[in-house]
Design an enzyme around this catalytic site. Structure first.
Site, short mmCIF file in Angstrom:
data_model
loop_
_atom_site.label_atom_id
_atom_site.label_comp_id
_atom_site.label_asym_id
_atom_site.label_seq_id
_atom_site.Cartn_x
_atom_site.Cartn_y
_atom_site.Cartn_z
CE LYS A 1 -3.80 -2.51 0.74
NZ LYS A 1 -3.22 -3.86 0.85
NE ARG B 1 -2.41 -6.67 -9.57
CZ ARG B 1 -2.52 -7.56 -8.59
NH1 ARG B 1 -2.12 -8.82 -8.76
NH2 ARG B 1 -3.05 -7.19 -7.44
CG ASP C 1 -3.81 -3.50 -7.50
OD1 ASP C 1 -3.54 -4.34 -8.39
OD2 ASP C 1 -4.10 -3.82 -6.33
CD GLU D 1 -3.59 -2.36 -2.78
OE1 GLU D 1 -3.07 -3.48 -2.93
OE2 GLU D 1 -4.64 -2.17 -2.14
CG ASN E 1 -0.52 -5.89 -5.27
OD1 ASN E 1 -1.03 -6.15 -4.19
ND2 ASN E 1 -1.06 -5.02 -6.11
#
Length: 311
Positions: free
Chosen positions: A124, A209, A272, A280, A282
């Site tokens: 995050k 994504r 994201d 985000e 990831n």
């Protein structure tokens, strides 16, 4: 080559969509040896990081998709690559895992993504390094600051810094309904920091994504579209996954971040993106390989194993 996958229990995989399964299947198809182990199988003993590792044979049977040989304790440097595919929560046990893998690296193990890089990139909070691509964001445990942020932006998302799959995400609209209670719950009464972001209306078109592999941007993304009145597009929260070509903005974000993150030791990253905003980064166990491959024909596992072989 010998590839060892550090993953969650194999018998819990949903192989019709699991990204780690698709990596294993592609590696086995090319004749590589596939091995698997869990975090609980690891140890530092004597002067080595070892793990009880089992060789895996892919059966092609969707019900019993693998056979595992008896596990043997081995040093992790015996593999050509150790692939970290353990899901969050990113708690202290996960931190300890990265420490053990870092020691293994010093002993010659080749670990992807690099443990130091995983530890340094909160999924995050890492977006704060790229503010040119983000929606207005606040990270704090201070209720007054969080309430002031809501007063300024009217419609906000609140979420924990260590969640996955959409867990713990709340939308608070202009009326502020339950804002105080949500802040108290997420921050544990001011003990834990959380993230607040201005709501992005384009979420109705999907939480995209965007995959980065070896410093390159995969040309297709998966738009995870919220269903049934949900604000969350995560597949784990019931979102509908629709593969589509990446937009010019997606490519701009991806091509800016890809070489930077790859240079830090992140072979595989899942960005994201909602609308034109990065939400985000990831790095623990990015997913969506199978959905993109099935819907577009672009072989994402193939691109990943190509890149891994070159490493």
């Amino acid at each position: 080559m010998k590839f060892a996958f550090l993953a969650d229990p194999l018998d819990q995989f949903k192989i019709y969509k699991d990204t780690t399964f698709s990596m294993m299947a592609e590696a086995a198809r090319r004749g590589h040896e596939v091995y698997a182990f869990q975090q609980k199988d690891m140890a530092f003993e004597g002067d080595r990081v070892t793990a009880n590792v089992a060789r895996i044979t892919m059966t092609g049977d969707p019900d019993e998709w693998y056979r595992a040989d008896p596990a043997a304790s081995v040093s992790l440097d015996m593999f050509d690559a150790v692939l970290v595919r353990k899901d969050p929560p990113f708690n202290m046990e996960y931190i300890y895992l990265t420490y053990l893998l870092e020691i293994a690296e010093k002993q010659g193990a080749r670990v992807f993504n690099r443990p130091e890089a995983i530890r340094s990139h909160n999924e995050k909070l890492s977006i704060a390094q790229f503010p040119q691509f983000t929606s207005p964001t606040l990270v704090t445990s201070d209720a007054k600051r969080l309430k002031a942020f809501h007063a300024e932006h009217k419609d906000v998302i609140l979420k924990p810094l260590d969640g996955m799959g959409g867990t713990g995400i709340f939308r608070v609209r202009e009326d502020g309904m339950n804002l105080g209670s949500i802040i108290e719950t997420l921050t544990f009464n001011g003990v834990h920091s959380i993230m607040a972001q201005r709501y992005i209306p384009d979420i109705v078109k999907g939480d995209k994504r965007v995959l980065l592999i070896g410093g390159q941007v995969v040309p297709y993304c998966l738009a995870r579209i919220p269903q049934g009145g949900e604000v969350r597009g995560n597949l784990a929260a019931g979102g509908l996954g629709v593969a589509q070509p990446i937009s010019e903005r997606d490519r701009e974000i991806g091509e800016t971040l890809a070489p930077i993150l790859f240079g830090r030791g992140l072979l595989l990253v899942g960005l994201d993106v909602i609308g034109d905003k990065l939400t985000e980064i990831n790095v623990t166990s990015p997913t969506c390989f199978q959905e993109i491959t099935q819907q577009t024909g672009f072989n994402v596992p193939g691109m990943f194993i190509d890149t891994l072989e070159k490493q």
